[in-house]
Scaffold this active site. Sequence first.
Site, PDB file in Angstrom:
ATOM      1  N   MET A 140       6.100   4.206   1.552  1.00 22.79           N
ATOM      2  CA  MET A 140       6.283   5.586   2.024  1.00 22.79           C
ATOM      3  C   MET A 140       7.779   5.725   2.185  1.00 22.79           C
ATOM      4  O   MET A 140       8.126   6.328   3.055  1.00 22.79           O
ATOM      5  CB  MET A 140       5.648   5.893   3.577  1.00 22.79           C
ATOM      6  CG  MET A 140       4.123   5.796   3.314  1.00 22.79           C
ATOM      7  SD  MET A 140       3.374   5.807   5.055  1.00 22.79           S
ATOM      8  CE  MET A 140       3.537   4.102   5.515  1.00 22.79           C
ATOM      9  N   LYS A 147      -4.835  12.889   4.912  1.00 26.46           N
ATOM     10  CA  LYS A 147      -3.698  13.415   5.578  1.00 26.46           C
ATOM     11  C   LYS A 147      -2.434  13.827   4.468  1.00 26.46           C
ATOM     12  O   LYS A 147      -2.190  12.753   3.760  1.00 26.46           O
ATOM     13  CB  LYS A 147      -2.976  12.406   6.778  1.00 26.46           C
ATOM     14  CG  LYS A 147      -3.799  12.305   8.069  1.00 26.46           C
ATOM     15  CD  LYS A 147      -3.363  11.312   8.901  1.00 26.46           C
ATOM     16  CE  LYS A 147      -3.908  10.050   8.453  1.00 26.46           C
ATOM     17  NZ  LYS A 147      -3.550   8.839   9.431  1.00 26.46           N
ATOM     18  N   ASP A 164      -9.527   8.983   2.133  1.00 24.70           N
ATOM     19  CA  ASP A 164      -8.110   9.386   2.294  1.00 24.70           C
ATOM     20  C   ASP A 164      -7.679   9.943   1.024  1.00 24.70           C
ATOM     21  O   ASP A 164      -8.071  10.001  -0.104  1.00 24.70           O
ATOM     22  CB  ASP A 164      -7.283   8.000   2.407  1.00 24.70           C
ATOM     23  CG  ASP A 164      -7.035   7.850   3.949  1.00 24.70           C
ATOM     24  OD1 ASP A 164      -7.553   8.516   4.906  1.00 24.70           O
ATOM     25  OD2 ASP A 164      -6.582   6.794   4.420  1.00 24.70           O
TER      26      ASP A 164
HETATM   27  N1  SAH Z   1      -2.653   0.989   2.593  1.00 25.94           N
HETATM   28  C1  SAH Z   1      -2.037   1.551   1.442  1.00 25.94           C
HETATM   29  C2  SAH Z   1      -0.737   1.913   1.929  1.00 25.94           C
HETATM   30  C3  SAH Z   1      -0.895   3.293   2.437  1.00 25.94           C
HETATM   31  S1  SAH Z   1       0.846   3.944   2.921  1.00 25.94           S
HETATM   32  C4  SAH Z   1      -1.706  -0.106   0.301  1.00 25.94           C
HETATM   33  O1  SAH Z   1      -1.983  -0.879   0.952  1.00 25.94           O
HETATM   34  O2  SAH Z   1      -1.251   0.473  -0.518  1.00 25.94           O
HETATM   35  C5  SAH Z   1       0.921   5.095   1.650  1.00 25.94           C
HETATM   36  C6  SAH Z   1       1.929   4.457   0.678  1.00 25.94           C
HETATM   37  O3  SAH Z   1       1.564   3.448  -0.402  1.00 25.94           O
HETATM   38  C7  SAH Z   1       2.578   5.656  -0.413  1.00 25.94           C
HETATM   39  O4  SAH Z   1       3.508   6.329   0.133  1.00 25.94           O
HETATM   40  C8  SAH Z   1       3.065   4.501  -1.422  1.00 25.94           C
HETATM   41  O5  SAH Z   1       4.380   3.963  -1.126  1.00 25.94           O
HETATM   42  C9  SAH Z   1       2.034   3.519  -1.351  1.00 25.94           C
HETATM   43  N2  SAH Z   1       1.420   3.702  -2.491  1.00 25.94           N
HETATM   44  C10 SAH Z   1      -0.145   3.993  -2.442  1.00 25.94           C
HETATM   45  N3  SAH Z   1      -1.023   3.696  -3.583  1.00 25.94           N
HETATM   46  C11 SAH Z   1       0.173   3.875  -4.414  1.00 25.94           C
HETATM   47  C12 SAH Z   1       0.040   3.639  -6.117  1.00 25.94           C
HETATM   48  N4  SAH Z   1      -0.909   3.732  -6.567  1.00 25.94           N
HETATM   49  N5  SAH Z   1       1.250   3.339  -6.600  1.00 25.94           N
HETATM   50  C13 SAH Z   1       2.476   3.310  -5.885  1.00 25.94           C
HETATM   51  N6  SAH Z   1       2.484   3.308  -4.638  1.00 25.94           N
HETATM   52  C14 SAH Z   1       1.478   3.512  -3.997  1.00 25.94           C
END
Ligand code: SAH
Length: 312
Positions: free
Chosen positions: A174, A61, A39
């Site tokens: 998100m 995506k 991803d």
């Molecule tokens: N599966 C992922 C979430 C996917 S949805 C998890 O468990 O973290 C994608 C969202 O995750 C982004 O829009 C943001 O809100 C958050 N996100 C992902 N990586 C991040 C990071 N390093 N720091 C802060 N937010 C993050």
Amino acid sequence: MSLKSMGKVYLIGAGPGNPNLLTKKAERIIRNADVILYDRLVNPLILQYSSFQTELIDVGKKPYCKHIQQEDINQKIVRMAEKYQCVVRLKGGDPAIFGRVTEEINTLKSYGIEHEIIPGVTSASAAVASLNIGLTMRGIAPSVTFSTGHFKESTNKDIDIRNLMNGGTLAIYMGIKRLGAIIEQIKNYTSEDYPIAIVFNATCYNQKVITGKLSTIEQLLNEDNSEGQPGICILGPLVNEIDKMVLDSTMEDVNHILYVINGDKENAMLKAEALYEEGKNCLLNFDNSYHHTQQVLYKNIMDQHDISYIQA
Ligand code: SAH
């Protein structure tokens, strides 16, 4: 195709980006992978654990765009399981949290393909860890809610703030682009001016934290230049527990040096892990060539960063 010739699919959480937060199990499987479908939010550094023979496929995506449809990704995973024995589907954070893992599992089940989920550190956990607070706290925050801030277009839903109103912590994934609308929603239910922390790029060299209240955070966010960065919103009384000293230390300017590590793979990876631990950014240059998956990293930062070459 007979079941026996099909490979096994590992749905792996890559964590929030810092390679030191990858589980040992995830690393071991990535090292053995024949193919990795990854991803957008997976740090390219993590892909470098794979072998030089591993096929690396970007199925990222782009946020808020219909770039690749989930159904196409599902089918691609199936095709890869027909071709290879060890198939890795690598996702940011934890695959079970807003990771569409159930859709992918259902597809694999329907084709009779063996599979396993390897959890990862989710962004909410990573964000609060870097702020030195918990997600729950005895007597103060009895629950935590993980919510998306981005519902399907058709379902004009409100975020469920019942737990927040009972003292709980609300972590919104998100949600940055829709923050204004989300704040309006919350105001429809309560006049409480909840404290909020937004953590961008949690646990990475470019982590940034913005704290405020529901009434001030939008203004603070507008003054900032974090557009396009992944960020998570943490709301609730626990945010008041953040130590000012911790905030000051996370406010330090991003280290603008890009460390390019030359050398053999294993030593270079160890060096990269150590640099990440110190809050630095790096690029791996095995045998004098950058792997193409690091191009994004390279292109984005070349203009702004000084480069320091290191021999592993
Ligand atoms: N599966 C992922 C979430 C996917 S949805 C998890 O468990 O973290 C994608 C969202 O995750 C982004 O829009 C943001 O809100 C958050 N996100 C992902 N990586 C991040 C990071 N390093 N720091 C802060 N937010 C993050």
